[in-house]
Design a protein around this motif. Sequence first.
Motif, mmCIF file in Angstrom:
data_model
loop_
_atom_site.group_PDB
_atom_site.id
_atom_site.type_symbol
_atom_site.label_atom_id
_atom_site.label_comp_id
_atom_site.label_asym_id
_atom_site.label_seq_id
_atom_site.Cartn_x
_atom_site.Cartn_y
_atom_site.Cartn_z
ATOM 1 N N THR A 14 0.855 -1.185 0.000
ATOM 2 C CA THR A 14 0.000 0.000 0.000
ATOM 3 C C THR A 14 0.887 1.229 0.000
ATOM 4 O OG1 THR A 14 -1.650 -1.217 1.264
ATOM 5 C CG2 THR A 14 -1.845 1.181 1.239
ATOM 6 N N LEU A 15 0.640 2.117 -0.969
ATOM 7 C CA LEU A 15 1.415 3.356 -1.090
ATOM 8 C C LEU A 15 0.453 4.533 -1.178
ATOM 9 C CD1 LEU A 15 3.934 2.381 -3.908
ATOM 10 C CD2 LEU A 15 4.390 2.446 -1.463
ATOM 11 N N GLU A 16 0.948 5.689 -0.794
ATOM 12 C CA GLU A 16 0.175 6.912 -1.014
ATOM 13 C C GLU A 16 0.072 7.123 -2.519
ATOM 14 O OE1 GLU A 16 1.837 10.274 0.968
ATOM 15 O OE2 GLU A 16 2.059 9.188 2.861
ATOM 16 N N ARG A 17 -1.107 7.505 -2.988
ATOM 17 C CA ARG A 17 -1.310 7.699 -4.434
ATOM 18 C C ARG A 17 -0.326 8.697 -5.031
ATOM 19 N NH1 ARG A 17 -6.517 5.646 -6.118
ATOM 20 N NH2 ARG A 17 -7.795 5.261 -4.273
ATOM 21 N N SER A 18 -0.106 9.774 -4.301
ATOM 22 C CA SER A 18 0.787 10.811 -4.844
ATOM 23 C C SER A 18 2.219 10.285 -4.982
ATOM 24 C CB SER A 18 0.762 12.058 -3.963
ATOM 25 O OG SER A 18 1.231 11.749 -2.660
ATOM 26 N N LEU A 19 2.624 9.453 -4.056
ATOM 27 C CA LEU A 19 3.961 8.870 -4.126
ATOM 28 C C LEU A 19 4.071 7.930 -5.317
ATOM 29 C CD1 LEU A 19 6.653 8.856 -2.597
ATOM 30 C CD2 LEU A 19 5.784 6.933 -1.262
ATOM 31 N N LEU A 20 3.056 7.116 -5.528
ATOM 32 C CA LEU A 20 3.040 6.202 -6.661
ATOM 33 C C LEU A 20 3.036 6.974 -7.973
ATOM 34 C CD1 LEU A 20 2.867 3.372 -7.819
ATOM 35 C CD2 LEU A 20 0.381 3.485 -7.540
#
Length: 78
Positions: A14-20
């Motif tokens: 699970t990653l932050e969308r902005s980071l991805l």
Amino acid sequence: MSVKQRATQSVTMTLERSLLTRAREAGINLSATFVAALDAELRHYESMKWQEENNEALEALNRFHDEHGCFSDEYRTF
């Protein structure tokens, strides 16, 4: 005919969308980056664990060196 097992395994993260999004825009290979970071973290952990397990011996070696010096001290030119 035998089936050869892969050396890798898929995992879900699970990653932050902005980071991805930023990583994709930068063309960063997430798998390779994760493998490198995890390997570095595990090496650090294993090193710390080894130092913990061998702390008594390392302290004894340091005390011995402090009392007697190093066998090559008399040959140093620096």
